[in-house]
Design an enzyme around this catalytic site. Structure first.
Site, short mmCIF file in Angstrom:
data_model
loop_
_atom_site.label_atom_id
_atom_site.label_comp_id
_atom_site.label_asym_id
_atom_site.label_seq_id
_atom_site.Cartn_x
_atom_site.Cartn_y
_atom_site.Cartn_z
N ASP A 1 0.79 -1.23 0.00
CA ASP A 1 0.00 0.00 0.00
C ASP A 1 0.83 1.28 0.00
O ASP A 1 0.25 2.37 -0.05
CB ASP A 1 -0.93 0.03 1.22
CG ASP A 1 -1.89 -1.14 1.22
OD1 ASP A 1 -2.49 -1.39 0.17
OD2 ASP A 1 -2.02 -1.81 2.26
N CYS A 2 2.14 1.20 0.11
CA CYS A 2 2.91 2.43 0.21
C CYS A 2 4.30 2.23 -0.37
O CYS A 2 4.69 1.11 -0.71
CB CYS A 2 3.01 2.91 1.66
SG CYS A 2 4.03 1.85 2.70
N CYS B 1 6.57 -0.33 1.42
CA CYS B 1 6.35 -1.72 1.01
C CYS B 1 7.11 -2.00 -0.29
O CYS B 1 7.77 -3.03 -0.43
CB CYS B 1 4.86 -1.97 0.80
SG CYS B 1 3.80 -1.63 2.21
N CYS C 1 9.48 7.59 11.74
CA CYS C 1 9.08 6.87 10.53
C CYS C 1 8.65 7.86 9.46
O CYS C 1 7.82 8.74 9.70
CB CYS C 1 7.94 5.92 10.84
SG CYS C 1 7.33 5.09 9.37
N ASP D 1 -0.52 25.15 -32.43
CA ASP D 1 -0.66 24.96 -33.87
C ASP D 1 -1.98 25.62 -34.27
O ASP D 1 -2.85 25.86 -33.43
CB ASP D 1 -0.69 23.46 -34.18
CG ASP D 1 -0.80 23.19 -35.67
OD1 ASP D 1 -0.23 23.96 -36.45
OD2 ASP D 1 -1.48 22.22 -36.04
N THR E 1 -4.11 24.87 -37.57
CA THR E 1 -5.09 24.01 -38.21
C THR E 1 -5.41 22.79 -37.35
O THR E 1 -4.52 22.02 -37.00
CB THR E 1 -4.57 23.55 -39.58
OG1 THR E 1 -4.23 24.69 -40.36
CG2 THR E 1 -5.63 22.73 -40.31
N ASP F 1 2.63 9.42 13.44
CA ASP F 1 3.03 8.71 12.23
C ASP F 1 1.83 8.20 11.44
O ASP F 1 1.54 8.67 10.34
CB ASP F 1 3.94 7.54 12.59
CG ASP F 1 4.29 6.72 11.36
OD1 ASP F 1 4.91 7.28 10.44
OD2 ASP F 1 3.89 5.54 11.30
#
Length: 858
Positions: A133-134, A137, A492, A536, A538, A820
């Site tokens: 999940d992060c 990991c 952390c 641009d 056209t 944390d």
């Protein structure tokens, strides 16, 4: 070059763009003895002029450390031919942090090399990872897998929960999978080829679209994290009750929930240190803090800390899952089945995943279109909002393109399929967004580097807090060790590390759902700092096809008769001007008669006969050769030419009957879009290859600076001139003849209405071909950067506050873990706000406008 200098050449593997080249050149110049350096992306070669005693082995080592292969080429050896990089950035000398065509990040550490087609001596296997999940990991999995024998390279994608491994063909997968599971994650091997699932008509594909939406979510009672969190929480509550009844056994009562949560966390900590080489992981810091608290007799706080940690991990997983589902849900837009039209005209229902090019499908009113295709029968309004974000249905008729996932309106359509399920617009968008989410923005790479030093530094501070006061000031060891344990939890970096990728992933997903395809965090970050936009003409500022703007009826004729006869002459022609005349007749509901002996007169026009009358429609010069034109008409023709319009003169039996003027008109939204950019303080300019008179006429209408009659290389030079003034430049074009300028710009934005060109060219693309999307992309970028700064502020601010209060003895362990996990949840929740971009139903800008800019009105 000195007389004693030598020249050596190296073949570089994995170098795909100018960002790679700049990094390799910088590393080479720092090697002692290297005098001159030349890097070629096209041939993927490095040439160095160096002293005879230069350490070329050190040069090779530095290049490999950056993530590239380096092999020295003998003096008489010819470099193998190399395909030019898809981004065509050979001379792209500005700093592009990431190019979408390159499969790796261009950060200072070059964390992942490109995953190209596997060679004969290697294979590529992809896995789905559950429980990741992060970024922490991902780092553990990356490090652990790299240590498996036979593994050559690794890529880990958190948004897609995917692990890609480049390895020896004979490598057994069991040791790799065992290592990943030992870290506490689930691992499941993917099919080698997405097409396999599609070819087999796999029923579990994402609504038949073959969009890989990731592993199926397991029931909560089979999710180890949820079960552990609930068990820890329940026993914690029971411990509080038992302590009130039998207080003498509080250590035992609170020790039970502590161990329930700590055993799996501690196991992951040990495995991370042993297998992945990450001794400063959050699990390790958490385990040390909990064990230390129990040793000090603070079992109540140890249990609370473990429970809050588990709860925070679970909430992070929920938030990350929501971010992932926002883009994978695009796959659900494609229906599971389709009504296939057989050769005999019969209809049968088939899985949408089995559709192949050139098949014919029937789309009934109200049905979702199951595949990209071209209308071959019928006329209906199609709601394209699910794919492109367009606020109103678009009328589709024969030969018009339709996209998978859009909704048919009021009439049946028969559509010839042009793309298989795995390659339809939605599948390509999902894949491109997934790839973009895997690339890192400059801010994210900085945070990653910062966190590598931040965590060990906090650990060092914790050690000093535990040791220095008792030794020097006679403080109580238990008090200061307790405070040091709290500092470990504060140290952390989870919330800090996730602050940027969470916001980037949410923004890329939200943008894709609104038809804004941005290819990577680096592009997203750069867009917010754009100072100038070069357009641009056209097909970008204009509609891309001429239409009749003026009809002059001369003599006794009226406008309707002029248009009717002109359309009669042009009805057999497919020239764009002919189509404009036919469209003018259709919009005026004029019946066009059939003509005889129609012919094209080279360089002059077209002629035909109608009821014994000779009709001619052609250029002014050709008309002058056939009849006299009076001074008043000549004056009117000159005025039309000055307005940049193409003029066609209609003659009947060599008598002047009327004049039609045509021009590629500006898009209706162009004036508003350009005004919006100007209000944001952004300079706008038109770069076009069209003639100066026509370009300046359009420029006056749009109030934009014009540079006309430019070749593709001239457009590129114009972009470089803007950059030379210190401006960050975005180039907007159709992605074909604008390729050099798109490559030269800081950001290239392709306009193409969901076509292959729009999806594959440039750094960003508008899926619904609306130039207002340029302002929307810039607004989204600025909103994202504000969100990232908020996230970083929250992450560091909470840690700073609790660091001070912990050292002062005002807060303990459980507030520290709140600093944390609480910060990580707050940061993720704040990033998810980016998913909720206001709808573009009635506004100019589908993205919330910059606060400093008043919202434009239509």
């Amino acid at each position: 070059m000195s007389a004693s200098a030598m020249t050596s050449r190296f073949q570089i593997e994995g170098m795909d763009c100018a960002g790679c080249a700049a990094k390799i050149e910088g590393a080479a110049r720092r090697v002692p003895g290297i005098e001159q350096v030349s890097v070629s992306v096209t041939t993927r070669s490095l040439t160095v002029e160096h002293a005879a005693d230069a350490r070329l082995d050190k040069l090779e080592k530095r290049i490999r450390a950056l993530g590239y292969g380096a092999s020295r080429v003998a003096a008489n050896e010819t470099l193998p031919d190399a395909e030019p990089p898809c981004c065509a950035h050979d001379d792209h000398d500005h700093d592009h942090d990431h190019d979408p065509c390159c499969g790796h990040d261009h950060g200072p550490e070059a964390e992942a090399a490109a995953f190209d087609e596997a060679g004969a001596d290697q294979a590529i296997t992809r896995y789905r990872i559950s429980g990741m999940d992060c970024a922490g990991c991902a780092a553990k999995i990356d490090s652990a897998v790299r240590r498996v024998a036979g593994v050559h390279d690794v890529q880990v994608s958190v948004p897609n929960r995917r692990l890609s491994v480049q390895h020896a063909p004979d490598m057994a997968p069991a040791p790799l999978e065992k290592r990943v599971r030992a870290l506490g994650y689930g691992v499941e091997r993917e099919l080698d080829d997405r097409r396999d699932a599609s070819d087999a008509g796999h029923p579990d594909g994402a609504a038949g679209s073959d969009v890989d939406s990731g592993p199926t979510e397991t029931p909560w009672y089979r999710n180890a994290k949820i079960v552990t969190t609930l068990a820890c929480g329940a026993t914690l509550a029971l411990a509080a009750v038992l302590t009130a009844i039998v207080p003498g056994y509080a250590f035992l009562w609170f020790g039970i929930p502590t161990l329930i949560g700590l055993i799996p966390v501690g196991r992951r900590a040990v495995m991370g240190a042993v297998l992945a080489g990450t001794p400063f992981s959050i699990e390790m810091l958490m385990s040390i803090a909990a064990v230390g608290a129990m040793a000090l007799g603070a079992t109540r706080e140890a249990a609370v800390v473990v429970f809050l940690f588990l709860l925070g991990e679970w909430l992070e997983g929920v938030a990350a899952s929501r971010a992932r589902s926002s883009i994978s849900a695009l796959g659900d837009l494609v229906p599971k089945s389709a009504q296939q039209v057989e050769a005999d005209g019969s209809i049968r229902e088939v899985p949408a995943s089995t559709l192949r090019p050139d098949m014919t499908v029937l789309i009934r009113p109200g049905d979702r279109i199951p595949a990209d295709g071209v209308v071959i029968q019928g006329n209906s309004a199609v709601d394209q909002a699910p794919v492109t974000g367009e606020s109103t249905p678009v009328r589709k008729q024969v030969d018009d393109t339709v996209y998978a996932g859009t909704i048919n309106g009021d009439a049946a359509l028969q559509v010839r399929v042009t793309a298989a399920a795995h390659d339809n617009t939605i599948a390509r968008v999902v894949r491109l967004v997934e790839q973009a989410q895997e690339s890192k923005a400059p801010t994210e790479r900085f945070i990653d580097r910062f966190s590598r030093y931040y965590t060990p530094a906090v650990v060092a501070v914790a050690v000093l807090v535990a040791v220095v006061p008792p030794l020097l000031a006679g403080g109580a060891w238990s008090d200061w060790i307790y405070r040091a344990l709290a500092i470990l939890l504060i140290g952390c970096p989870c919330a800090l590390v996730i602050s940027t990728p969470a916001a980037v992933a949410a923004s890329l997903s939200a943008g894709a759902r609104r038809g804004l395809l941005i290819k990577g965090g680096a592009v997203l970050e750069t867009l917010g700092g754009i100072d100038a936009v070069a357009f641009d003409k056209t097909g970008t500022l204009t509609e891309g096809q001429p239409r009749v703007t003026d009809v002059l009826a001369l003599g006794d004729a009226d406008e309707a008769s002029v248009v009717r006869l002109a359309a009669a002459v042009e009805q057999q022609s497919s020239h764009p001007l002919a189509r404009a005349v036919m469209t003018a007749a259709e919009t005026r509901d004029i019946r066009v008669p059939a003509v005889d002996r129609g012919e094209t007169l080279s360089g002059e026009g077209v002629a035909a006969e109608l009821a014994s009358q000779r009709l001619f429609l052609g250029s002014v010069a050709a008309a002058r050769q056939r009849t006299a034109i009076d001074a008043d008409t000549e004056s009117r023709l000159e005025r039309l030419h000055d307005e940049g319009k193409s003029v066609a003169v209609l003659l009947v039996d060599d008598k002047l009957l009327g004049v039609l003027a045509m021009r590629d008109e500006p898009r209706p939204e162009a004036v508003v879009a350009l005004a919006d950019l100007k209000r944001r303080g952004i300079e706008v300019v038109m770069l076009t290859g069209d003639n100066r008179r026509t370009a300046e006429a359009v420029g006056r209408q749009l109030e934009i600076d014009v540079r006309a009659e430019l070749m593709p290389e001239d457009k590129q030079q114009a972009v470089r001139e803007l950059q030379a003034r210190g401006l960050k430049v975005a180039k907007v074009g159709d992605g074909i003849n604008d390729a050099p300028a798109l490559a030269a710009a800081d950001v290239g934005i392709a306009m193409g209405g969901g076509t292959d060109v729009a999806l594959e060219t440039g750094d960003a693309a508008s899926l619904h071909n609306d130039i207002r999307d340029v302002g929307s992309m810039i607004a989204l970028s600025r909103r994202t950067m504000r969100n990232i700064h908020q996230n970083i502020g929250m992450a560091l601010g909470l840690k700073a506050v609790f660091l001070v209060t912990t050292i002062a003895g005002l807060t303990g362990l459980w507030p520290a873990i709140m600093a944390d996990t609480g910060a990580a949840v707050l940061v993720t929740a704040n990033a998810l706000r980016l998913l909720h971009i206001p709808s573009a139903k009635s506004s100019v800008d589908p993205v919330a406008p910059d606060p400093a800019v008043s919202a434009p009105t239509v």
